[in-house]
Design a protein around this motif. Sequence first.
Motif, PDB file in Angstrom:
ATOM      1  N   VAL A   1     -24.159  -2.804   7.657  1.00 46.73           N
ATOM      2  CA  VAL A   1     -23.659  -1.439   7.855  1.00 46.73           C
ATOM      3  C   VAL A   1     -22.662  -1.094   6.757  1.00 46.73           C
ATOM      4  O   VAL A   1     -22.700   0.004   6.193  1.00 46.73           O
ATOM      5  CB  VAL A   1     -23.032  -1.268   9.262  1.00 46.73           C
ATOM      6  N   GLN A   2     -21.791  -2.054   6.421  1.00 44.23           N
ATOM      7  CA  GLN A   2     -20.823  -1.828   5.333  1.00 44.23           C
ATOM      8  C   GLN A   2     -21.534  -1.505   4.020  1.00 44.23           C
ATOM      9  O   GLN A   2     -21.151  -0.580   3.296  1.00 44.23           O
ATOM     10  CB  GLN A   2     -19.952  -3.080   5.132  1.00 44.23           C
ATOM     11  N   ALA A   3     -22.576  -2.283   3.699  1.00 43.29           N
ATOM     12  CA  ALA A   3     -23.320  -2.074   2.451  1.00 43.29           C
ATOM     13  C   ALA A   3     -24.028  -0.730   2.460  1.00 43.29           C
ATOM     14  O   ALA A   3     -24.015   0.004   1.452  1.00 43.29           O
ATOM     15  CB  ALA A   3     -24.324  -3.214   2.241  1.00 43.29           C
ATOM     16  N   ALA A   4     -24.651  -0.388   3.580  1.00 46.28           N
ATOM     17  CA  ALA A   4     -25.344   0.900   3.681  1.00 46.28           C
ATOM     18  C   ALA A   4     -24.350   2.061   3.605  1.00 46.28           C
ATOM     19  O   ALA A   4     -24.619   3.085   2.978  1.00 46.28           O
ATOM     20  CB  ALA A   4     -26.158   0.962   4.971  1.00 46.28           C
ATOM     21  N   TRP A   5     -23.199   1.884   4.228  1.00 50.87           N
ATOM     22  CA  TRP A   5     -22.133   2.903   4.197  1.00 50.87           C
ATOM     23  C   TRP A   5     -21.694   3.158   2.753  1.00 50.87           C
ATOM     24  O   TRP A   5     -21.575   4.307   2.329  1.00 50.87           O
ATOM     25  CB  TRP A   5     -20.976   2.415   5.051  1.00 50.87           C
ATOM     26  N   ALA A   6     -21.483   2.096   2.003  1.00 53.85           N
ATOM     27  CA  ALA A   6     -21.070   2.245   0.597  1.00 53.85           C
ATOM     28  C   ALA A   6     -22.151   2.957  -0.213  1.00 53.85           C
ATOM     29  O   ALA A   6     -21.848   3.822  -1.044  1.00 53.85           O
ATOM     30  CB  ALA A   6     -20.758   0.875  -0.005  1.00 53.85           C
ATOM     31  N   CYS A   7     -23.394   2.618   0.036  1.00 51.94           N
ATOM     32  CA  CYS A   7     -24.508   3.277  -0.657  1.00 51.94           C
ATOM     33  C   CYS A   7     -24.527   4.765  -0.339  1.00 51.94           C
ATOM     34  O   CYS A   7     -24.639   5.608  -1.239  1.00 51.94           O
ATOM     35  CB  CYS A   7     -25.831   2.620  -0.264  1.00 51.94           C
TER      36      CYS A   7
END
Length: 123
Positions: free
Chosen positions: A91-97
């Motif tokens: 979720v963190q990675a997708a949020w940053a994207c």
Amino acid sequence: VQQPFAEQVVIPSGNGALAGMLYRPAGSPAAAVLLCDPLFEERKSAQRVFVDLACELARAGVAVLRFDYRGCGDSSGEFAEFAPTDWGADVQAAWACLRSCAGGAPTGLLGLRLGASVAPLPR
């Protein structure tokens, strides 16, 4: 109303990569939303609703990112290799994207079932 543009994205996360779909509005986004799916049979039941929601939001000027957690769907890895803490990192990675694609627009999360449990984790 112009049709939104949907594109496949690959998002690095931990020791693998997430498969995602980014729905962009015709113009600059007024806002952006990260959709966090449930798992298992619930994911299959929610898939069509989340796709339709993403398309409608994009038509309304909102950028939307949907993604598969590691070990699920088209993302890398095997399901047994991961736990909810790993999916929180996803979720963190997708949020940053999503934030990098949002052009400074306000950004929010929407999670269903397990997705609602890990969705509050981005910082």
